[in-house]
Design a protein around this motif. Structure first.
Motif, PDB file in Angstrom:
ATOM      1  N   PRO A 156      -6.642   9.031  15.345  1.00  0.00           N
ATOM      2  CA  PRO A 156      -5.690   9.852  16.099  1.00  0.00           C
ATOM      3  C   PRO A 156      -4.405   9.098  16.465  1.00  0.00           C
ATOM      4  O   PRO A 156      -3.336   9.705  16.570  1.00  0.00           O
ATOM      5  N   THR A 157      -4.511   7.777  16.625  1.00  0.00           N
ATOM      6  CA  THR A 157      -3.311   6.992  16.937  1.00  0.00           C
ATOM      7  C   THR A 157      -2.314   7.019  15.790  1.00  0.00           C
ATOM      8  O   THR A 157      -1.109   7.225  15.985  1.00  0.00           O
ATOM      9  N   PHE A 207      -9.307  15.951  14.133  1.00  0.00           N
ATOM     10  CA  PHE A 207      -7.988  15.366  14.416  1.00  0.00           C
ATOM     11  C   PHE A 207      -6.974  15.813  13.362  1.00  0.00           C
ATOM     12  O   PHE A 207      -5.834  16.157  13.671  1.00  0.00           O
ATOM     13  N   LEU A 223     -15.051  14.089  13.789  1.00  0.00           N
ATOM     14  CA  LEU A 223     -13.887  13.883  14.657  1.00  0.00           C
ATOM     15  C   LEU A 223     -12.587  13.677  13.872  1.00  0.00           C
ATOM     16  O   LEU A 223     -11.578  14.302  14.186  1.00  0.00           O
ATOM     17  N   PRO A 224     -12.570  12.801  12.832  1.00  0.00           N
ATOM     18  CA  PRO A 224     -11.327  12.663  12.067  1.00  0.00           C
ATOM     19  C   PRO A 224     -10.876  13.973  11.420  1.00  0.00           C
ATOM     20  O   PRO A 224      -9.685  14.246  11.318  1.00  0.00           O
ATOM     21  N   SER A 246     -12.080   2.440  10.809  1.00  0.00           N
ATOM     22  CA  SER A 246     -12.690   1.834  11.990  1.00  0.00           C
ATOM     23  C   SER A 246     -11.667   0.908  12.650  1.00  0.00           C
ATOM     24  O   SER A 246     -10.938   0.188  11.950  1.00  0.00           O
ATOM     25  N   PRO A 247     -11.564   0.940  13.976  1.00  0.00           N
ATOM     26  CA  PRO A 247     -12.302   1.758  14.945  1.00  0.00           C
ATOM     27  C   PRO A 247     -11.844   3.213  14.943  1.00  0.00           C
ATOM     28  O   PRO A 247     -10.774   3.530  14.431  1.00  0.00           O
ATOM     29  N   MET A 248     -12.634   4.088  15.559  1.00  0.00           N
ATOM     30  CA  MET A 248     -12.394   5.525  15.518  1.00  0.00           C
ATOM     31  C   MET A 248     -11.063   5.927  16.157  1.00  0.00           C
ATOM     32  O   MET A 248     -10.394   6.844  15.699  1.00  0.00           O
ATOM     33  N   TRP A 249     -10.662   5.194  17.211  1.00  0.00           N
ATOM     34  CA  TRP A 249      -9.423   5.577  17.901  1.00  0.00           C
ATOM     35  C   TRP A 249      -8.184   5.378  17.040  1.00  0.00           C
ATOM     36  O   TRP A 249      -7.113   5.901  17.331  1.00  0.00           O
ATOM     37  N   LEU A 250      -8.313   4.615  15.940  1.00  0.00           N
ATOM     38  CA  LEU A 250      -7.164   4.343  15.083  1.00  0.00           C
ATOM     39  C   LEU A 250      -6.684   5.602  14.359  1.00  0.00           C
ATOM     40  O   LEU A 250      -5.483   5.764  14.105  1.00  0.00           O
ATOM     41  N   ASN A 253     -19.377  11.569  14.498  1.00  0.00           N
ATOM     42  CA  ASN A 253     -18.247  10.678  14.275  1.00  0.00           C
ATOM     43  C   ASN A 253     -17.466  11.043  13.023  1.00  0.00           C
ATOM     44  O   ASN A 253     -16.260  10.833  12.951  1.00  0.00           O
TER      45      ASN A 253
END
Length: 199
Positions: free
Chosen positions: A105-106, A9, A5-6, A99-103, A2
């Motif tokens: 790349p968004t 990205f 991943l950032p 957090s959350p992780m999807w934030l 985890n």
């Protein structure tokens, strides 16, 4: 995984920013290393901050000071300043846990999307900005505007007189104008002004 991943990205985003958006549009090779170096540097230090007692606020404050010093030390136009700060922001997003992780790349996609649209070559293509020195001293604003409109074959929206030299008979102005749709005016404007002076 985890935490990686950032970073991944960020590397993808800064590559798109530098090689997909900035370089094809502005063709300034010397700033490529600046954008990449600043981004990776911010990313590395932000990652280090997460494993120490140093707060993120202190780290961001330090980078704010460094970025101001860097921007004052070289001439960058407004689009290049935007690319510079997006590079900083991407590095922070990649290095600070969110957090959350999807934030992550968004937000990165939102930054890249803003630059893609705001600096697109089809956005406001008729509007230009230019610093000019005229070989005549103008003390009458209406005469100055009429002269500029005739010279540029364009509609002048704003003129800021920087200096009038009555001895050497010159006028320094910043002019914002809109070129017409006629082929002759467009060809003349494209010959005189680069895309970098568009506003």
């Amino acid at each position: 995984m985890n935490t990686l991943l950032p970073i991944l990205f960020d590397l993808v985003a800064v590559s798109i920013l530098t090689f997909g958006l900035y370089l094809p549009r502005h063709r300034r090779r010397d700033l490529v290393v600046s954008y990449l170096g600043v981004n990776i540097g911010v990313l590395a230090v932000a990652e280090a901050f997460t494993s120490t007692s140093i707060t993120a606020g202190l780290g961001l404050g330090l980078f704010g000071v460094l970025s101001i010093i860097r921007l004052r030390s070289a001439e960058l136009d407004q689009p290049e300043v935007a690319y510079y700060f997006v590079s900083l922001a991407l590095g922070v997003l990649g290095g600070v846990p969110v957090s959350p992780m999807w934030l992550v790349p968004t937000l990165m996609a939102a930054l890249l999307g803003a630059l893609f649209i705001g600096d697109h070559n089809r956005l406001l293509t008729r509007y230009r900005s230019q610093r000019m020195t005229l070989d005549q001293a103008f003390t009458d604003e209406s005469a100055l505007i009429a002269h500029l409109q005739d010279l540029l074959a364009a509609k002048v929206h704003r003129v800021a007189v920087r200096r009038v030299d009555l001895v050497n008979d010159t006028t320094d102005v910043d002019v914002r104008f809109e070129v017409s749709d006629s082929p002759s005016a467009s060809a003349s404007s494209n010959g005189l002004f680069s895309r970098g002076v568009k506003s």
